[in-house]
Enzyme design. Structure first.
Site, PDB file in Angstrom:
ATOM      1  N   ARG A  48       0.839  -1.207   0.000  1.00  0.00           N
ATOM      2  CA  ARG A  48       0.000   0.000   0.000  1.00  0.00           C
ATOM      3  C   ARG A  48       0.871   1.253   0.000  1.00  0.00           C
ATOM      4  O   ARG A  48       0.569   2.225  -0.653  1.00  0.00           O
ATOM      5  CB  ARG A  48      -0.932  -0.017   1.214  1.00  0.00           C
ATOM      6  CG  ARG A  48      -2.003   1.045   1.123  1.00  0.00           C
ATOM      7  CD  ARG A  48      -3.207   0.727   1.941  1.00  0.00           C
ATOM      8  NE  ARG A  48      -2.855   0.196   3.255  1.00  0.00           N
ATOM      9  CZ  ARG A  48      -3.744  -0.255   4.107  1.00  0.00           C
ATOM     10  NH1 ARG A  48      -5.018  -0.250   3.782  1.00  0.00           N
ATOM     11  NH2 ARG A  48      -3.386  -0.711   5.268  1.00  0.00           N
ATOM     12  N   ARG A  49       1.953   1.193   0.765  1.00  0.00           N
ATOM     13  CA  ARG A  49       2.832   2.368   0.856  1.00  0.00           C
ATOM     14  C   ARG A  49       4.281   1.947   0.681  1.00  0.00           C
ATOM     15  O   ARG A  49       4.732   0.974   1.269  1.00  0.00           O
ATOM     16  CB  ARG A  49       2.704   3.024   2.234  1.00  0.00           C
ATOM     17  CG  ARG A  49       1.537   3.979   2.359  1.00  0.00           C
ATOM     18  CD  ARG A  49       1.626   4.654   3.699  1.00  0.00           C
ATOM     19  NE  ARG A  49       2.133   3.719   4.709  1.00  0.00           N
ATOM     20  CZ  ARG A  49       1.400   3.148   5.659  1.00  0.00           C
ATOM     21  NH1 ARG A  49       0.214   3.456   5.774  1.00  0.00           N
ATOM     22  NH2 ARG A  49       1.885   2.282   6.516  1.00  0.00           N
ATOM     23  N   VAL A 136      -8.694 -21.394   4.456  1.00  0.00           N
ATOM     24  CA  VAL A 136      -9.417 -22.087   5.531  1.00  0.00           C
ATOM     25  C   VAL A 136      -8.435 -22.886   6.376  1.00  0.00           C
ATOM     26  O   VAL A 136      -7.664 -23.702   5.857  1.00  0.00           O
ATOM     27  CB  VAL A 136     -10.495 -23.048   4.974  1.00  0.00           C
ATOM     28  CG1 VAL A 136     -11.275 -23.686   6.132  1.00  0.00           C
ATOM     29  CG2 VAL A 136     -11.438 -22.331   4.029  1.00  0.00           C
ATOM     30  N   ILE A 140      -3.335 -26.123   7.918  1.00  0.00           N
ATOM     31  CA  ILE A 140      -3.882 -27.489   7.859  1.00  0.00           C
ATOM     32  C   ILE A 140      -4.256 -27.842   6.412  1.00  0.00           C
ATOM     33  O   ILE A 140      -5.047 -27.143   5.790  1.00  0.00           O
ATOM     34  CB  ILE A 140      -5.150 -27.632   8.733  1.00  0.00           C
ATOM     35  CG1 ILE A 140      -4.877 -27.167  10.161  1.00  0.00           C
ATOM     36  CG2 ILE A 140      -5.668 -29.065   8.705  1.00  0.00           C
ATOM     37  CD1 ILE A 140      -6.114 -27.147  11.046  1.00  0.00           C
ATOM     38  N   GLY A 191      -0.715 -11.957  15.549  1.00  0.00           N
ATOM     39  CA  GLY A 191      -0.934 -12.059  14.100  1.00  0.00           C
ATOM     40  C   GLY A 191      -2.079 -12.981  13.711  1.00  0.00           C
ATOM     41  O   GLY A 191      -2.172 -13.410  12.570  1.00  0.00           O
ATOM     42  N   LYS A 209     -15.326 -19.224   5.943  1.00  0.00           N
ATOM     43  CA  LYS A 209     -14.658 -20.521   5.827  1.00  0.00           C
ATOM     44  C   LYS A 209     -15.686 -21.651   5.721  1.00  0.00           C
ATOM     45  O   LYS A 209     -15.486 -22.620   4.981  1.00  0.00           O
ATOM     46  CB  LYS A 209     -13.743 -20.733   7.033  1.00  0.00           C
ATOM     47  CG  LYS A 209     -12.554 -19.779   7.028  1.00  0.00           C
ATOM     48  CD  LYS A 209     -11.888 -19.724   8.382  1.00  0.00           C
ATOM     49  CE  LYS A 209     -10.635 -18.870   8.357  1.00  0.00           C
ATOM     50  NZ  LYS A 209     -10.135 -18.554   9.706  1.00  0.00           N
TER      51      LYS A 209
HETATM   52  N1  NAD Z   1      -3.120 -13.661   9.509  1.00  0.00           N
HETATM   53  C1  NAD Z   1      -3.607 -14.888   9.422  1.00  0.00           C
HETATM   54  O1  NAD Z   1      -3.484 -15.693  10.344  1.00  0.00           O
HETATM   55  C2  NAD Z   1      -4.321 -15.328   8.189  1.00  0.00           C
HETATM   56  C3  NAD Z   1      -4.604 -16.697   8.039  1.00  0.00           C
HETATM   57  C4  NAD Z   1      -5.281 -17.154   6.899  1.00  0.00           C
HETATM   58  C5  NAD Z   1      -5.659 -16.249   5.945  1.00  0.00           C
HETATM   59  N2  NAD Z   1      -5.385 -14.911   6.125  1.00  0.00           N
HETATM   60  C6  NAD Z   1      -5.817 -14.024   5.061  1.00  0.00           C
HETATM   61  O2  NAD Z   1      -4.650 -13.534   4.418  1.00  0.00           O
HETATM   62  C7  NAD Z   1      -4.872 -12.224   3.920  1.00  0.00           C
HETATM   63  C8  NAD Z   1      -3.833 -11.289   4.514  1.00  0.00           C
HETATM   64  O3  NAD Z   1      -3.927 -11.337   5.911  1.00  0.00           O
HETATM   65  P1  NAD Z   1      -2.799 -10.683   6.849  1.00  0.00           P
HETATM   66  O4  NAD Z   1      -3.054 -11.200   8.212  1.00  0.00           O
HETATM   67  O5  NAD Z   1      -1.458 -10.829   6.248  1.00  0.00           O
HETATM   68  O6  NAD Z   1      -3.260  -9.151   6.796  1.00  0.00           O
HETATM   69  P2  NAD Z   1      -2.373  -7.849   6.991  1.00  0.00           P
HETATM   70  O7  NAD Z   1      -3.308  -6.733   7.251  1.00  0.00           O
HETATM   71  O8  NAD Z   1      -1.259  -8.099   7.951  1.00  0.00           O
HETATM   72  O9  NAD Z   1      -1.704  -7.689   5.537  1.00  0.00           O
HETATM   73  C9  NAD Z   1      -2.386  -7.190   4.427  1.00  0.00           C
HETATM   74  C10 NAD Z   1      -1.429  -6.228   3.725  1.00  0.00           C
HETATM   75  O10 NAD Z   1      -2.021  -5.798   2.513  1.00  0.00           O
HETATM   76  C11 NAD Z   1      -1.653  -4.438   2.333  1.00  0.00           C
HETATM   77  N3  NAD Z   1      -2.543  -3.768   1.382  1.00  0.00           N
HETATM   78  C12 NAD Z   1      -3.764  -3.243   1.622  1.00  0.00           C
HETATM   79  N4  NAD Z   1      -4.245  -2.671   0.482  1.00  0.00           N
HETATM   80  C13 NAD Z   1      -3.314  -2.859  -0.472  1.00  0.00           C
HETATM   81  C14 NAD Z   1      -3.213  -2.500  -1.829  1.00  0.00           C
HETATM   82  N5  NAD Z   1      -4.188  -1.826  -2.433  1.00  0.00           N
HETATM   83  N6  NAD Z   1      -2.109  -2.842  -2.522  1.00  0.00           N
HETATM   84  C15 NAD Z   1      -1.116  -3.522  -1.910  1.00  0.00           C
HETATM   85  N7  NAD Z   1      -1.127  -3.890  -0.602  1.00  0.00           N
HETATM   86  C16 NAD Z   1      -2.228  -3.549   0.102  1.00  0.00           C
HETATM   87  C17 NAD Z   1      -1.715  -3.843   3.734  1.00  0.00           C
HETATM   88  O11 NAD Z   1      -0.948  -2.655   3.819  1.00  0.00           O
HETATM   89  C18 NAD Z   1      -1.134  -4.991   4.572  1.00  0.00           C
HETATM   90  O12 NAD Z   1       0.264  -4.861   4.723  1.00  0.00           O
HETATM   91  C19 NAD Z   1      -6.329 -11.900   4.296  1.00  0.00           C
HETATM   92  O13 NAD Z   1      -7.166 -12.278   3.236  1.00  0.00           O
HETATM   93  C20 NAD Z   1      -6.578 -12.795   5.496  1.00  0.00           C
HETATM   94  O14 NAD Z   1      -7.949 -13.083   5.683  1.00  0.00           O
HETATM   95  C21 NAD Z   1      -4.724 -14.444   7.201  1.00  0.00           C
HETATM   96  N1  HSE Z   2      -8.283 -14.276  11.639  1.00  0.00           N
HETATM   97  C1  HSE Z   2      -8.229 -15.645  11.246  1.00  0.00           C
HETATM   98  C2  HSE Z   2      -6.968 -15.916  10.506  1.00  0.00           C
HETATM   99  C3  HSE Z   2      -6.900 -17.299   9.917  1.00  0.00           C
HETATM  100  O1  HSE Z   2      -7.777 -17.450   8.856  1.00  0.00           O
HETATM  101  C4  HSE Z   2      -8.324 -16.512  12.483  1.00  0.00           C
HETATM  102  O2  HSE Z   2      -8.185 -16.003  13.589  1.00  0.00           O
HETATM  103  O3  HSE Z   2      -8.548 -17.715  12.336  1.00  0.00           O
HETATM  104 NA    NA Z   3      -5.672 -24.888   5.039  1.00  0.00          NA
END
Ligand code: NAD
Ligand code: HSE
Ligand code: NA
Length: 436
Positions: A48-49, A136, A140, A191, A209
């Site tokens: 994003r930045r 999901v 796992i 996280g 999910k």
């Molecule tokens: N954190 C987890 O445990 C986890 C587990 C499974 C799935 N997910 C999924 O993974 C994805 C990311 O999750 P996360 O925890 O890393 O989130 P996060 O908020 O830490 O990271 C997302 C990043 O995307 C960036 N971003 C936002 N808009 C943007 C743009 N227009 N262009 C480029 N970058 C941009 C943000 O600045 C941020 O750094 C989500 O869909 C979340 O549901 C997360």
């Molecule tokens: N926010 C989600 C991340 C994993 O999908 C959770 O706590 O399970």
């Molecule tokens: Na999985």
């Protein structure tokens, strides 16, 4: 070993998951090349930045860009990895990539559950791979078994804990009596939580999910809007104490079932809500931010999947697995199995789902109270499994656990109980699963 030319990756997002994907790609580079038969090369990383301190990441800073769409459209990109989240602009990027024949790996359950059709259709149009194991239950391996290993069987039920944040909070409440917001803050720091943790605690994340799992399990398109959803913000320390007294705990469950409805029509019911489960239930021991999912299938019987469902590194593990699969397919000129949605089963509303309730009532202690309360249950054809009375006079409390009944009957029972003048208040209502 003969090694082909590099497979070029575009990484969209470099937050909790994205930065761990970068680290794993670096750390495992040699093994990944050997396993795939070609090196993986990062073509660019959309953020994003620019200028944010990312000095600890083992990557050339010149690869960062704020133009995600421009990166997706580049001719030298083979695989697009989306770890940003949200519906837009992620949908536009991924549809663009898939239509152009680029493989997509995404962790974005919100988008898949809201409009998976747009992605699957674009994948079919572009003859491209769409992988989403990380969406999901994090690390796992769950979607691939559903998408491939169980394709010869008939899955009837999927039950699980699929949100790490709320499991972390409920486990803390159960073990230490920790407060809700204290545990939520800790889940955010570790996280686990979504960018907006409302998605976790109000059950939107688990519902997304559940929709993805139900779609794969039942070969039907199920969206987030089809899922009955109740979050866990209403679960109090008192509920947890009451559960403990009964030898139970409380978990946020996702339950997806197929079976005949009242008219005999095969249909699907998908729900997410907190539920009391006995401590002897295998899901009761799933603590911390761990996830666990049971799959029941006609021939396989019961299968259980357990592991880390949230957190940057475990989620990156699933993303990397998908990248390897997509890269191998590209080299072999083949594709992963595409969406299977031929069954198109109708959705059964929550009112028709068979559930059980645990109801705690503050009542006036006088003769006839039990008879009046039992009468309301009988009127709605709800059978009572157990009744416990505690306290006296102003402190009298009735705790009732029902047998299974259509959820609509149980909800109507609760509503009518609230109308009885001997019921001073309904202290709590929780669904019960697993023979409590
Ligand atoms: N954190 C987890 O445990 C986890 C587990 C499974 C799935 N997910 C999924 O993974 C994805 C990311 O999750 P996360 O925890 O890393 O989130 P996060 O908020 O830490 O990271 C997302 C990043 O995307 C960036 N971003 C936002 N808009 C943007 C743009 N227009 N262009 C480029 N970058 C941009 C943000 O600045 C941020 O750094 C989500 O869909 C979340 O549901 C997360
Ligand atoms: N926010 C989600 C991340 C994993 O999908 C959770 O706590 O399970
Ligand atoms: Na999985």
């Amino acid at each position: 070993m003969s090694v082909s030319k590099p497979i070029r990756l575009a990484l969209l997002g470099c937050g909790t998951v994205g930065s761990e994907v970068v680290r794993l790609l670096h750390r495992q580079a040699e093994d990944l090349t050997a396993r795939i038969g070609a090196p993986l090369e990062v073509a660019g990383i959309a953020v994003r930045r620019l200028g944010r301190e990312r000095g600890d990441l083992p990557i050339d800073p010149g690869l960062f860009t704020t133009d995600a769409l421009g990166l997706v459209k580049r001719d030298d990109v083979d695989v697009v990895i989306e770890v940003v989240g949200g519906i837009e602009p992620a949908r536009t990027w991924l549809v663009e990539a898939l239509r152009a024949g680029k493989s997509v790996v995404t962790a974005n359950k919100a988008l898949l559950a809201e409009d998976g059709a747009a992605l699957h259709d674009a994948a079919a149009e572009g003859g491209a791979d769409l992988y989403y194991e990380a969406s999901v239950a994090g690390a796992i391996p769950l979607l691939r078994p559903l998408r491939e290993s169980l394709h010869g069987d008939r899955v009837t039920r999927v039950t699980g804990i699929v949100n790490g944040t709320t499991n972390f909070i409920l486990s803390s409440m159960d073990a230490t009596g920790a407060g809700f917001s204290e545990a939520l803050d800790e889940a955010g720091e570790l996280g686990y939580a979504e960018a907006d943790p409302t998605a976790d605690v109000e059950g939107f994340d688990a519902a997304a999910k559940a929709a993805i799992l139900a779609s794969l399990a039942f070969h039907s398109r199920v969206t987030a809007a089809d899922v009955f959803r109740e979050g866990m913000t209403g679960v109090t320390a008192g509920d947890m104490a009451s559960a403990k007294e009964m030898g139970c705990t409380i978990k946020l469950l996702c339950i997806a079932e197929r079976g005949p409805d009242e008219s005999g029509q095969e249909s699907v019911s998908v729900r997410v809500h907190p539920a009391m489960i006995p401590r002897s239930h295998p899901l009761a021991g799933v603590g911390d931010a761990f996830n666990a999912v049971f799959i029941e299938a006609d021939a396989a019987g019961q299968l259980m999947f357990y592991g880390r469902g949230a957190g940057g590194m475990p989620t990156a593990s699933a993303v990397l697995g998908d990248i390897v699969a997509a890269a191998r397919n590209r080299l072999a000129g083949t594709r992963a199995p595409s969406e299977s949605n031929y069954a198109q089963l109708p959705i059964r509303p929550i009112g028709a789902a068979m559930t059980r309730y645990h109801i705690s009532l503050d009542v006036a202690e006088r003769p006839g109270v039990l008879a009046a309360v039992a009468g309301v249950f009988a009127q709605h054809e709800v059978s009572i499994a157990t009744v416990r009375q505690s306290g006296r006079a102003e402190d009298a409390k009735l705790v009732i656990v029902t047998h299974g009944a259509p959820d609509a009957n149980l909800a109507a029972t609760v509503e009518d109980l609230g109308r009885l003048d001997i019921v001073r208040s309904i202290a709590s209502v929780l669904r019960v699963e697993g023979g409590a």
